[in-house]
Design an enzyme around this catalytic site. Structure first.
Site, PDB file in Angstrom:
ATOM      1  N   HIS A   1     -22.858  14.260 -48.877  1.00 32.04           N
ATOM      2  CA  HIS A   1     -22.598  14.503 -50.293  1.00 32.04           C
ATOM      3  C   HIS A   1     -23.290  15.786 -50.705  1.00 32.04           C
ATOM      4  CE1 HIS A   1     -22.278  13.857 -54.590  1.00 32.04           C
ATOM      5  NE2 HIS A   1     -21.284  13.038 -54.282  1.00 32.04           N
TER       6      HIS A   1
ATOM      7  N   ASP B   1     -17.361   6.447 -50.939  1.00 35.29           N
ATOM      8  CA  ASP B   1     -16.024   6.305 -50.347  1.00 35.29           C
ATOM      9  C   ASP B   1     -16.039   5.561 -49.019  1.00 35.29           C
ATOM     10  OD1 ASP B   1     -14.670   7.584 -52.366  1.00 35.29           O
ATOM     11  OD2 ASP B   1     -15.206   9.547 -51.582  1.00 35.29           O
TER      12      ASP B   1
HETATM   13  N1  ACO Z   1     -19.752  14.822 -40.752  1.00 35.26           N
HETATM   14  C1  ACO Z   1     -20.372  15.704 -39.911  1.00 35.26           C
HETATM   15  N2  ACO Z   1     -21.094  16.771 -40.322  1.00 35.26           N
HETATM   16  C2  ACO Z   1     -21.189  16.963 -41.644  1.00 35.26           C
HETATM   17  C3  ACO Z   1     -20.576  16.100 -42.580  1.00 35.26           C
HETATM   18  C4  ACO Z   1     -19.847  14.994 -42.090  1.00 35.26           C
HETATM   19  N3  ACO Z   1     -19.239  14.142 -42.939  1.00 35.26           N
HETATM   20  N4  ACO Z   1     -20.826  16.526 -43.839  1.00 35.26           N
HETATM   21  C5  ACO Z   1     -21.578  17.635 -43.695  1.00 35.26           C
HETATM   22  N5  ACO Z   1     -21.794  17.894 -42.379  1.00 35.26           N
HETATM   23  C6  ACO Z   1     -22.615  18.994 -41.809  1.00 35.26           C
HETATM   24  C7  ACO Z   1     -21.879  20.312 -41.900  1.00 35.26           C
HETATM   25  O1  ACO Z   1     -21.140  20.580 -40.715  1.00 35.26           O
HETATM   26  C8  ACO Z   1     -23.000  21.285 -42.124  1.00 35.26           C
HETATM   27  O2  ACO Z   1     -23.585  21.550 -40.868  1.00 35.26           O
HETATM   28  P1  ACO Z   1     -24.261  23.010 -40.556  1.00 35.26           P
HETATM   29  O3  ACO Z   1     -25.406  23.111 -41.523  1.00 35.26           O
HETATM   30  O4  ACO Z   1     -24.694  22.905 -39.124  1.00 35.26           O
HETATM   31  O5  ACO Z   1     -23.197  24.026 -40.806  1.00 35.26           O
HETATM   32  C9  ACO Z   1     -24.026  20.515 -42.950  1.00 35.26           C
HETATM   33  O6  ACO Z   1     -23.775  19.125 -42.654  1.00 35.26           O
HETATM   34  C10 ACO Z   1     -23.892  20.729 -44.450  1.00 35.26           C
HETATM   35  O7  ACO Z   1     -22.527  20.515 -44.815  1.00 35.26           O
HETATM   36  P2  ACO Z   1     -21.789  21.270 -46.000  1.00 35.26           P
HETATM   37  O8  ACO Z   1     -20.323  21.155 -45.811  1.00 35.26           O
HETATM   38  O9  ACO Z   1     -22.370  22.634 -46.149  1.00 35.26           O
HETATM   39  O10 ACO Z   1     -22.260  20.394 -47.244  1.00 35.26           O
HETATM   40  P3  ACO Z   1     -21.564  20.331 -48.638  1.00 35.26           P
HETATM   41  O11 ACO Z   1     -22.599  19.909 -49.598  1.00 35.26           O
HETATM   42  O12 ACO Z   1     -20.840  21.598 -48.928  1.00 35.26           O
HETATM   43  O13 ACO Z   1     -20.439  19.200 -48.440  1.00 35.26           O
HETATM   44  C11 ACO Z   1     -19.229  17.199 -48.447  1.00 35.26           C
HETATM   45  C12 ACO Z   1     -20.487  17.930 -48.929  1.00 35.26           C
HETATM   46  C13 ACO Z   1     -17.967  17.996 -48.779  1.00 35.26           C
HETATM   47  C14 ACO Z   1     -19.140  15.851 -49.153  1.00 35.26           C
HETATM   48  C15 ACO Z   1     -19.333  17.002 -46.915  1.00 35.26           C
HETATM   49  O14 ACO Z   1     -20.480  16.245 -46.596  1.00 35.26           O
HETATM   50  C16 ACO Z   1     -18.090  16.344 -46.323  1.00 35.26           C
HETATM   51  O15 ACO Z   1     -17.113  17.056 -46.005  1.00 35.26           O
HETATM   52  N6  ACO Z   1     -18.090  14.964 -46.159  1.00 35.26           N
HETATM   53  C17 ACO Z   1     -16.923  14.256 -45.684  1.00 35.26           C
HETATM   54  C18 ACO Z   1     -15.930  14.074 -46.821  1.00 35.26           C
HETATM   55  C19 ACO Z   1     -16.386  13.047 -47.834  1.00 35.26           C
HETATM   56  O16 ACO Z   1     -16.813  11.947 -47.497  1.00 35.26           O
HETATM   57  N7  ACO Z   1     -16.244  13.397 -49.117  1.00 35.26           N
HETATM   58  C20 ACO Z   1     -16.565  12.508 -50.225  1.00 35.26           C
HETATM   59  C21 ACO Z   1     -17.589  13.106 -51.096  1.00 35.26           C
HETATM   60  S1  ACO Z   1     -18.102  11.915 -52.288  1.00 35.26           S
HETATM   61  C22 ACO Z   1     -16.911  11.923 -53.471  1.00 35.26           C
HETATM   62  O17 ACO Z   1     -16.153  12.844 -53.681  1.00 35.26           O
HETATM   63  C23 ACO Z   1     -16.841  10.701 -54.240  1.00 35.26           C
END
Ligand code: ACO
Length: 431
Positions: free
Chosen positions: A308, A366
């Site tokens: 998140h 979710d």
């Molecule tokens: N699985 C594996 N790795 C992940 C995940 C994941 N679900 N989420 C983040 N990471 C990793 C990224 O690859 C990144 O790694 P790095 O630092 O080596 O490049 C690091 O964690 C940070 O990730 P970001 O994408 O920069 O974090 P951001 O805050 O932008 O993204 C998000 C948050 C979009 C929710 C992300 O965690 C994601 O895509 N999760 C899966 C989708 C999801 O469940 N979304 C629901 C959100 S809650 C809602 O809307 C109600």
């Protein structure tokens, strides 16, 4: 927000600029950069708004480190346990918990607005039967501006109020009809003797051929899902609603923009994507393979329902949702469901893995909501529409707050331009 004497000093290119700072009632101080361009001829650069407060608000507060979510100061776990969705709607919209009389009046107003203009049924019928219900919702919600002209004047507080009630009241009807349309069943009209959640379940699952009795435990679980998704401060879809409405667009068009943004798999589409992922994994022995893929930098795969932008410890909604999932599955006698087994094992495996701990990736709301919704009988395509109908009150509350703010300006970000500089046009024969 209180004005303080605190300032931040920014020095660059031999210039020094003093920037005012404000202390919020909770959360980190903010540096006011509104005059930075005028004074320093520079922009700030923050794609994804990771460090930028785009507005001030009194509605919802999140402390991502502590895993805290407050609506008008009340913690989400207390609201989920003691309150119910329409009372939370009132709280979000008007700022305080209602008295018994105020609540009754609000519930009556919402209940009396649940029907759709009959002509809107033709609008549904224009869609292909295999359309995704979110595609139908984006269209139908936007089309409300063509049906409810008497509540599109945003300068009139009464029209704003009517539009708010209409949106909250009609969204379940629109979502349920989008579902009925895609499965080829007749639309089920709303019933005023049902509460909000029971009415939605009825409109989704009743058929004219027989009586339908709403299970009160499932209605309570449905209501809790609505409550847990009601608002989440300046997330992507809410910011979309604010940006769309900053131009003065009508509320129905703005909420349709919010629905469109919510649809993406990184936001509201994650609940559908999560369940599809659990099905794709299929059996617990394949979990290590998917965990390895999620950790592989060269693989775009992510564990859906994990991570998140704001919560870096735990998602307080996920805690309540997990408890609700256990109750619903217990009630329905679902124990050996393969999707559920994969979900439980995947959660445990990810939480035990240093990659997820180091990156502060935890199950979000979710991860569990899809499991409950599937157990209730909803297809995955309905997960995001249910999120959209729950979030409508949040969008509407934030929209109302913004329109009532006299300092509101059109949202117009700047850019870090990296394209060509001025060059002369080349005639086609010389290219
Ligand atoms: N699985 C594996 N790795 C992940 C995940 C994941 N679900 N989420 C983040 N990471 C990793 C990224 O690859 C990144 O790694 P790095 O630092 O080596 O490049 C690091 O964690 C940070 O990730 P970001 O994408 O920069 O974090 P951001 O805050 O932008 O993204 C998000 C948050 C979009 C929710 C992300 O965690 C994601 O895509 N999760 C899966 C989708 C999801 O469940 N979304 C629901 C959100 S809650 C809602 O809307 C109600």
């Amino acid at each position: 927000m209180s004005d303080t004497q605190k300032t931040a000093t920014l020095s660059f290119d031999g210039k020094t600029i003093e920037l005012p700072m404000y202390s919020p009632t909770a959360g980190p101080d903010v540096i006011d950069i509104r005059k930075l361009y005028a004074q320093g001829n520079v922009f700030t650069y923050d794609p994804g708004f990771t460090s930028t407060a785009a507005c001030d608000s009194t509605i919802t507060y999140i402390d991502g480190g502590k895993g805290e979510l407050l609506h008008r100061g009340y913690p989400i776990d207390q609201l989920a346990e003691k309150s119910h969705y329409l009372e939370v709607c009132y709280l979000l919209l008007y700022g305080e918990l209602p008295s018994a009389e105020q609540l009754e009046d609000f519930e009556t107003r919402v209940t009396r607005h649940t029907m759709l203009h009959e002509q809107m049924m033709n609008f549904f019928r224009g869609f292909r039967r295999d359309a995704h219900p979110m595609a139908v919702m984006v269209g139908v919600v936007g089309a409300m501006s063509a049906f409810y002209h008497d509540s599109t004047d945003i300068s009139d507080p009464w029209q704003r109020e009517v539009a708010s009630i209409r949106l909250i009241a009609k969204m379940p009807t629109i979502a349920a009809m989008a579902y009925k349309y895609t499965i080829g069943q007749p639309f089920v009209y709303p019933r005023n003797d049902c509460d909000y959640a029971s009415n939605f379940l009825r409109m989704c699952f009743a058929v004219p051929a027989e009586e339908y009795e709403v299970n009160p435990i499932l209605a309570r679980a449905m209501d809790r899902i609505f409550t847990l998704h009601a608002d989440h401060e300046q997330n992507a879809s809410t910011s979309t609603v604010r940006l769309a409405s900053s131009s003065g667009a009508n509320p129905f068009a703005c909420i349709a923009a919010g629905v469109a943004c919510l649809w993406g798999p990184a936001h509201g589409g994650a609940n559908q994507a999560c369940l599809e992922m659990l099905r794709e994994i299929g059996t617990v022995d394949r979990i290590p393979e998917f965990i390895a893929r999620a950790k592989d930098k060269n693989d775009p795969f992510r564990l859906m329902g994990f991570g998140h932008r704001v919560y870096k410890n735990f998602d307080p909604r996920a805690k309540v949702m997990k408890q609700s999932a256990d109750e619903v599955l217990d009630l329905l006698g679902i124990e050996n469901n393969p999707v559920l087994q994969v979900a439980k094992e995947l959660e445990a495996a990810a939480l035990a893995d240093p990659y997820f701990a180091e990156k502060k990736l935890f199950p979000n709301v979710d991860f569990y909501s899809g499991i409950i919704l599937e157990a209730m009988g909803f297809p995955t395509s309905m997960f995001t529409p249910i999120f959209a109908l729950s979030r409508t009150v949040g969008w509407v509350s934030q929209w109302k707050e913004m329109i009532a703010d006299p300092s509101m300006k059109i949202g117009r970000p700047r850019q870090l331009y990296k394209g060509e500089t001025l060059r002369d046009y080349t005639d086609i024969e010389n290219r």
